[in-house]
Scaffold this motif. Sequence first.
Motif, PDB file in Angstrom:
ATOM      1  N   GLY B 653     -43.259   9.195  36.626  1.00 41.83           N
ATOM      2  CA  GLY B 653     -42.935   8.968  38.214  1.00 41.83           C
ATOM      3  C   GLY B 653     -43.451   7.588  38.469  1.00 41.83           C
ATOM      4  N   MET B 654     -44.190   6.854  37.917  1.00 42.17           N
ATOM      5  CA  MET B 654     -44.757   5.689  37.969  1.00 42.17           C
ATOM      6  C   MET B 654     -43.975   4.383  37.826  1.00 42.17           C
ATOM      7  N   PHE B 655     -43.369   3.567  38.649  1.00 43.72           N
ATOM      8  CA  PHE B 655     -42.665   2.453  38.198  1.00 43.72           C
ATOM      9  C   PHE B 655     -43.326   1.279  37.648  1.00 43.72           C
ATOM     10  N   LEU B 656     -43.278   0.939  36.441  1.00 45.93           N
ATOM     11  CA  LEU B 656     -44.254   0.019  35.943  1.00 45.93           C
ATOM     12  C   LEU B 656     -43.306  -1.359  35.430  1.00 45.93           C
ATOM     13  N   VAL B 657     -44.026  -2.436  36.075  1.00 50.77           N
ATOM     14  CA  VAL B 657     -43.348  -3.670  35.842  1.00 50.77           C
ATOM     15  C   VAL B 657     -44.382  -4.620  35.038  1.00 50.77           C
ATOM     16  N   VAL B 658     -44.126  -4.998  33.777  1.00 52.02           N
ATOM     17  CA  VAL B 658     -44.862  -5.887  33.077  1.00 52.02           C
ATOM     18  C   VAL B 658     -44.310  -7.172  32.839  1.00 52.02           C
ATOM     19  N   GLN B 659     -45.285  -8.385  33.191  1.00 56.97           N
ATOM     20  CA  GLN B 659     -44.822  -9.643  32.793  1.00 56.97           C
ATOM     21  C   GLN B 659     -45.682 -10.254  31.974  1.00 56.97           C
ATOM     22  N   PHE B 669     -45.299   0.562  27.807  1.00 54.14           N
ATOM     23  CA  PHE B 669     -45.480   1.456  28.817  1.00 54.14           C
ATOM     24  C   PHE B 669     -44.432   1.175  29.972  1.00 54.14           C
ATOM     25  N   ALA B 670     -43.820   0.019  30.004  1.00 52.80           N
ATOM     26  CA  ALA B 670     -43.276  -0.771  31.131  1.00 52.80           C
ATOM     27  C   ALA B 670     -41.872   0.070  31.295  1.00 52.80           C
ATOM     28  N   ASP B 671     -41.334  -0.074  32.754  1.00 55.51           N
ATOM     29  CA  ASP B 671     -39.990   0.376  33.226  1.00 55.51           C
ATOM     30  C   ASP B 671     -39.181  -0.994  32.885  1.00 55.51           C
ATOM     31  N   VAL B 672     -39.792  -2.100  33.336  1.00 63.40           N
ATOM     32  CA  VAL B 672     -39.006  -3.400  33.218  1.00 63.40           C
ATOM     33  C   VAL B 672     -39.997  -4.409  32.779  1.00 63.40           C
ATOM     34  N   VAL B 673     -39.635  -5.087  31.884  1.00 61.50           N
ATOM     35  CA  VAL B 673     -40.462  -6.182  31.177  1.00 61.50           C
ATOM     36  C   VAL B 673     -39.798  -7.498  31.357  1.00 61.50           C
ATOM     37  N   LEU B 674     -40.757  -8.192  32.095  1.00 63.10           N
ATOM     38  CA  LEU B 674     -39.939  -9.568  32.375  1.00 63.10           C
ATOM     39  C   LEU B 674     -40.694 -10.735  31.487  1.00 63.10           C
ATOM     40  N   PRO B 675     -39.930 -11.574  30.888  1.00 61.74           N
ATOM     41  CA  PRO B 675     -40.443 -12.382  29.797  1.00 61.74           C
ATOM     42  C   PRO B 675     -41.062 -14.005  30.768  1.00 61.74           C
ATOM     43  N   ALA B 676     -42.440 -13.948  30.453  1.00 64.92           N
ATOM     44  CA  ALA B 676     -42.864 -14.928  31.118  1.00 64.92           C
ATOM     45  C   ALA B 676     -43.020 -16.434  30.289  1.00 64.92           C
ATOM     46  N   SER B 677     -43.028 -17.391  30.912  1.00 68.03           N
ATOM     47  CA  SER B 677     -43.285 -18.859  30.065  1.00 68.03           C
ATOM     48  C   SER B 677     -44.668 -18.691  29.804  1.00 68.03           C
ATOM     49  N   SER B 678     -45.274 -19.577  28.753  1.00 62.10           N
ATOM     50  CA  SER B 678     -46.656 -19.871  28.538  1.00 62.10           C
ATOM     51  C   SER B 678     -46.971 -20.989  29.226  1.00 62.10           C
ATOM     52  N   PHE B 679     -48.010 -21.093  29.176  1.00 56.68           N
ATOM     53  CA  PHE B 679     -48.836 -22.489  29.984  1.00 56.68           C
ATOM     54  C   PHE B 679     -48.252 -23.697  29.403  1.00 56.68           C
ATOM     55  N   ALA B 680     -47.914 -23.749  28.091  1.00 53.01           N
ATOM     56  CA  ALA B 680     -47.355 -25.138  27.655  1.00 53.01           C
ATOM     57  C   ALA B 680     -46.009 -25.187  28.295  1.00 53.01           C
ATOM     58  N   GLU B 681     -45.244 -24.252  29.117  1.00 54.22           N
ATOM     59  CA  GLU B 681     -44.048 -24.514  29.568  1.00 54.22           C
ATOM     60  C   GLU B 681     -43.904 -24.511  31.157  1.00 54.22           C
TER      61      GLU B 681
END
Lengths: 278, 920
Positions: B653-659, B669-681
Motif C-alpha cells: 500500500g505504499m506508493f514508491l517512486v525511485v529516480q 521495490f519501486a512502483d514507478v522508476v524514472l530514468p535520471a541523467s547523470s552528472f555528465a549530462e
Amino acid sequence: MKTWAAVSWILQHGSAKFRTIGTEDSPGTAIFSLTGNVKNAGLIEVAMGTTLREVIYGIGGGISKDRAFKAVQTGGPSGGCLPAQFLDTPVDYKTLSELGSIMGSGGMVVIDDTTCIVDFSKFFLQFTQQESCGKCVPCREGTLRMLEILERITTGKGKMSDIDDLLLLAETVGSTSLCGLGTTAPNPVVSTLRYFRDEYIQHISNRYCSAGSCVGMFELVIDHNKCNNCSRCQRGCSFDAISGSRDEGFLILTESCEGCRVCLETCPQNAIEVFPVK
Amino acid sequence: MPDTLALQRPQYFVANDREIAFFRGDTYLTALRRAGIEIPTMCNDPELTPSGSCRLCLIELENGKLVTSCNMTPQPGSSIETHSQNAETKRQTLIELIIASHPLKCTVCDKSGNCDLEDLAYDYVPADRLTVFDGKLPPLPDNEVNEFFMLDYSMCIRCAKCVQVVDEIQHCGVLSMENKGFDVFPSTGFGQTFHEAGCVACGNCVTVCPVDALKPLSVIKAGREPQFDRVKTTCVYCGVGCQFEFVVNKRKNQIVYVDSVMPNRLEERAEVNGLSLCVKGRFGTDFIHHPDRLTSPLIKENGEFREASWDEAFDVIESRFKQVLQEHGPDAFSILSSAKCTNEENYLLQKFARAAIKTNNIDHCARLCHASTVTGLVRTFGSGAMTNSIHDLTHDADVIFIIGSNTTEAHPVIGVKIKQAVVAGTARLIVADPRKIELARMAEIHMQQRPGTDIALINGMLKVIIENNLVDHEFVRERTEGYDDLLRELEKVDVAEMAQIAGVQESEIRDAALLYGQAETAAIVYSMGITQHSTGTMNVVSLANLAMVTGNVGREGTGVNPLRGQNNVQGACDLGALPNVLPGYQQVSDETVRQIFSDHWNTELSGVAGLTVVEMMHAAHAGDIKAMWIMGENPALSDPNVNKVREALATEGMFLVVQDLFLSETAKFADVVLPASSFAEKSGTFTNTERRVQRVRPAIAPLGNSQADWKIIAELLRRFGIAAEYQTPDDILREVASVTPIYAGITPERLEPNGITWPCRSEEDPGTRILHSEQFARPGGKGRIIGVEFQDAAELPDANYPFVLTTGRNLYHFHTGEMTHRSKGLHERRPYELTEINPIDAMRLGIEEGEKIRLTSRRGTLVTRAKIVEKVKPGVIFMTFHHREAQANLLTNDVLDPYAKIPELKVAAIKVERLTLLAD
C-alpha cells in the motif's frame, strides 16, 4: 687537491713569491698527466706558461720511435686537441681556452701520425657519452648521435652533411646541456674539426684514413728503400698477409690484410706506409 | 596564487623589447607566460619543480648566453630574447634529437592532435630533417598494462615528468628513473607491475605525459583530439570537489576519458585539486555509459516492470500522489533527496516536499554521514560545516590531527595534500584510527583506539592540555563560554584510565596532546569514524572542545574540519534537503523565515519538523508512510539494518517512486522508476566539503530517454500548481540566492574560475574561506564548550558476538558500488569484498587468506572473504559497504544518536565463523 697543495705553499712562502712562478694571468704551476706517444710518460709539474714543446720534447723526451708529432689533447675528455702549429704556445688557462682547449683535469695526451684524428675524438666522446646521466636531452641524445656520426665516418659510411650535423650537434650540446659534462663533451670533436677538418673530409669523400687506423680505409705498403728485410713484420702478422723472405724482400698482400697494423707498429725502420685503397 | 601576487610590488625585465612584470617566486618562464609570451617546453609543469631537462625553454641573455627560462629567477632590469635565431636553432636541433628516439607513428597514434612533441615538430622541424639523427633506439622494457592505463615504452621520451609526479605530488614511490645516459627509463624497479610497486592508479603520471607513452586504456582507438570536445566539470565521487575535463567524442555522444585541467600557469589551475585526481575520478566515470543505464520510465504492473512514456509515468505519479495527499494528508509522504544531485535539484525537491506536498519529511543520506557534525558543530560553533579551506589546512597547519578519517582512500586528493605537507615538513601528523591506515605510517603518533572510544581519547588529551597549561586562556575568555563545565567534567577524568578504555598507551595520549596543544596552528580533520556513532554528536562536540580550548579556530591552518563524503552532501544540506531546516539552515519552526518562503513560493508551509531517513524507514515499516519518492539514493544497501529497510520499502500500500541512473536495489521495490541523467549530462552546481560552490557542465546529451532530475522535479511542481518555469538550472540558482542568505551572492556569473565559498551574503562578498574568524555563528557570537562524558557504544562484544565490526570505504569503490562496480577498471581491481581480520584472530579461528567466512550480528548474517592483515587489531573486523554480495549493513546497528539521529554504523558486535567448517 692541487689547490690545497698550493694553499699550503702560499701560506709558507707568501703570495708574492707564488706570483713569481707562472704567468701574470695564471700564476703558479700546472700539473699534467703526460701520456700517449711520448717517450717519457708520467705525472709532471711545470710552471704556468711553459710551452707545449718544452713539455713534450723536453720532459716527454719527444715522440715515441721519433715519429712525427700530430696533436696533443689537453684537459681530459672534455678538453681540446691542438695541432703542431701551437707547439710553442705557452700553457696557461687563457691561452688554452683561446685555442679551443682547456686545462681541465690536467690530461695531456700526445699522438703521432699513426693515430686517426676522427677515431681519437670518437674515443673521448665515447667516454662522455657513457658518463651522461641521461637527464637532459642534448647530452643524453646529442652525444649518442654525435658518436654515431663519428662511427659512420670511421667505417667509411660518412656523408658530407655529417660534418655540418656534427657541428650543429656540438654547438647544441655544448650550449644547452644542463651540466658541465654535456657542455664540454663536444670539445674534442669541435677542436679536431677546427684543426683537422681535412682528415674528416678525407674519411668521407675518399674513404681514406691517412693514419692507417680505420679498418678498410687504407692499404699498407712496404717502402723497399727503407726496409732492411728484418722479417719482423712477417713474423708478427696473424693473417699470413705478408709474403716473401729475408732474401727476396717482403710484400703485403692487400687481399689478406685485416688492417691490424701490427707490422706498422713493429717495423724498426718506419718502412711501412699508408695509402688510400685502390 | 593570484591573490598573493596582488599584494606584491612587481619588478620588471625586458623580453623582446617589451617590459615584463615579475613577482617573488617567478621564473623567467612563469613571468613570460603570464605576459602571454609562449615558450615551448616538454618537461615543465607548473606544479612540479622545474627540472630543466628538455632544455627547450631557452632564452638568450644579453651576453648571448642561452639559459633555460624554467629554472632561472629573473634579474630586475635584465633584457632577454625569447625567440632569437640562436635559441630557435638550438630548439630545432633538440626537437630533432627527441624525434630521433621516438617512433614517427603520428598517423596511427592515439595522442595525435594533443601531443606536445607532434606540435613542436610541426612548428620547428622541416620534413626532410625528420629522420636526420636516426640511429639506435632507447631500451624497451616490458610495457605496463593494468586495469586503467598503459605505459608504452617505445613512445617514452624520458622527460621524467611521471617520476616527478610520483616524487612531488603523489608520494607513492612507484616510479624512478632506471639506468643512466641513453639507457635511462622510468621504472617501477625489479620488473614489478605498477600495482605491485604500490600504485594507487591515480593516473596523475598519465595526465602529465606529453606524448603517447602513458595513456588511459579507454583512449585507444577511440578517436583523437580534433574529434574531441573538452568540458570542464566537477567530479561526482567524494566531497573534495575536484575539477576535471571530460574528453568527449561529440559525434558518438561518448565520454572517452577524464583528463586533468592543466593550463600551463599555476594561477589558472583549479584551486581545489590542481592536476591531481584519484582513481575513481579519473578512471571510474565509465559507469555513465554502462548498458545498465535506465533509458525509459518503468511502471510496475503485477510485480513486473514495463517501459512507459514520460507522460504516462508523470500521470501515474501525479494521480497517486494526489490520492495519498487527499486520503492521508501531507505527512504520509516521505521524500529522499540526494547528495549526488546538484544544488539546484536538491533545492527543487525540498521545494516540492514543502510547497507542493506541505510536509517537511525530506532528508537525504547526510543523515548517515555527517548529521552529527551538523548537530555537534551547530551546538558548539553555530555552523555545521568545515571551518577551514583545503588549501590553508594543508599549507598553514603546523600540526594536523586526523581522527576517524582514512583520508587517502576516502578523500584521496586531500590525503595526497596532507602527505605533501608532511613530506615537505610544514605539518606534523597525529592519526587516531582503529586501523593502521596509510597516513598512520607517516604520522608521528598513531593512536589505534578501540572503535567507539573517541571521547575517552579526546578527554584524555584535554586533561593533558589543561594539566600542562596549554590552554589558550585569552581565546577561551574572549570567544567562548562553558569552559567551567568542561573543567568539572574533566575532574572525573584520569588519563591512564582513558588510555585503558581506548586501548592505547597513556604516553601516546600525552604525546598527542602536547604536540597538538603546543602547535601554533593545529587543524583537526575527521570523518565517518567520528560521526557514525550513537555518541556521534558528542564525539564532534569533544573535537570542538579541543579546538576551542587551544584557540585553534578561526585562523588559517586551524579549525575542525569534517570531510564530507558525497560530492554534494554539503550542498544538499545547504539547500534544505533536511527535515528541520529550509535552505541556508533556516529553521522551519521559525515563522519569519517560513513567511519569506511562503511569499516566494506563493503557498503555505508546515512549521513542524519532518522525519529523518531512519525514522522514515521506521514509519514506513509501521505503515504510516503511504507515498515515498527517492531521488538518487540507495537506502536498500546504504542504510543500517538493511533487512528492515527492505521490509519498509516493500510495505503493502505504499506508493514508491525511485529516480536513478540504474535499477538499484532500492529501485527494484519501486512502483514507478524514472530514468535520471547523470552528472555528465546536465548542468548545475555542487558544493564541496570546504563549502565551495562549483560548476557542473553537460558533456554529453542525456542518454536514451533519461532526463535531468531538475527537469523531472520541475514537471511535478507544475503538476502540483507550483510555478517552475526554469529554462536552465541557472534560473534555479538565482532563486536559491534570493531566499538563502548564505548563498545570496552566489550567482551563475560569479562561479568562474574557482567557484565561491559560502557564506557569501552579497554580490560584492568574495565568499568566506575560514569560518568563525571574528565570532562564532551562534547567537551572541561565542563558541560553546560542553563537558562530555565518555559513553560506550550501544553494542559491545560479548561471549556470543565477540568481535567488533567497523565499516568504511576502500579507495577503489564508492558507497554501494552502483557507480564503481559498473566501472570496468574499478570493478576488475576490486571485484569483491575483502574483510580485514587480524592474523592472531585468523589463526585462532583457522581462517586462511582469501577464505570465505560468515559474519553474523544480532540483525543479520553474510558471507565474505577474509583478508588477513595487521592493519586491524585483534578483536576488530573491518569491512566496506561497497559490495552487493557482502552487504555490511545487514550487520550494522540502527541504534541512533539521540541528537542527530545518525545510526551507529561504526560499531557492531559480531561473530566470525569459518565457512568450510560450517559446511562440515
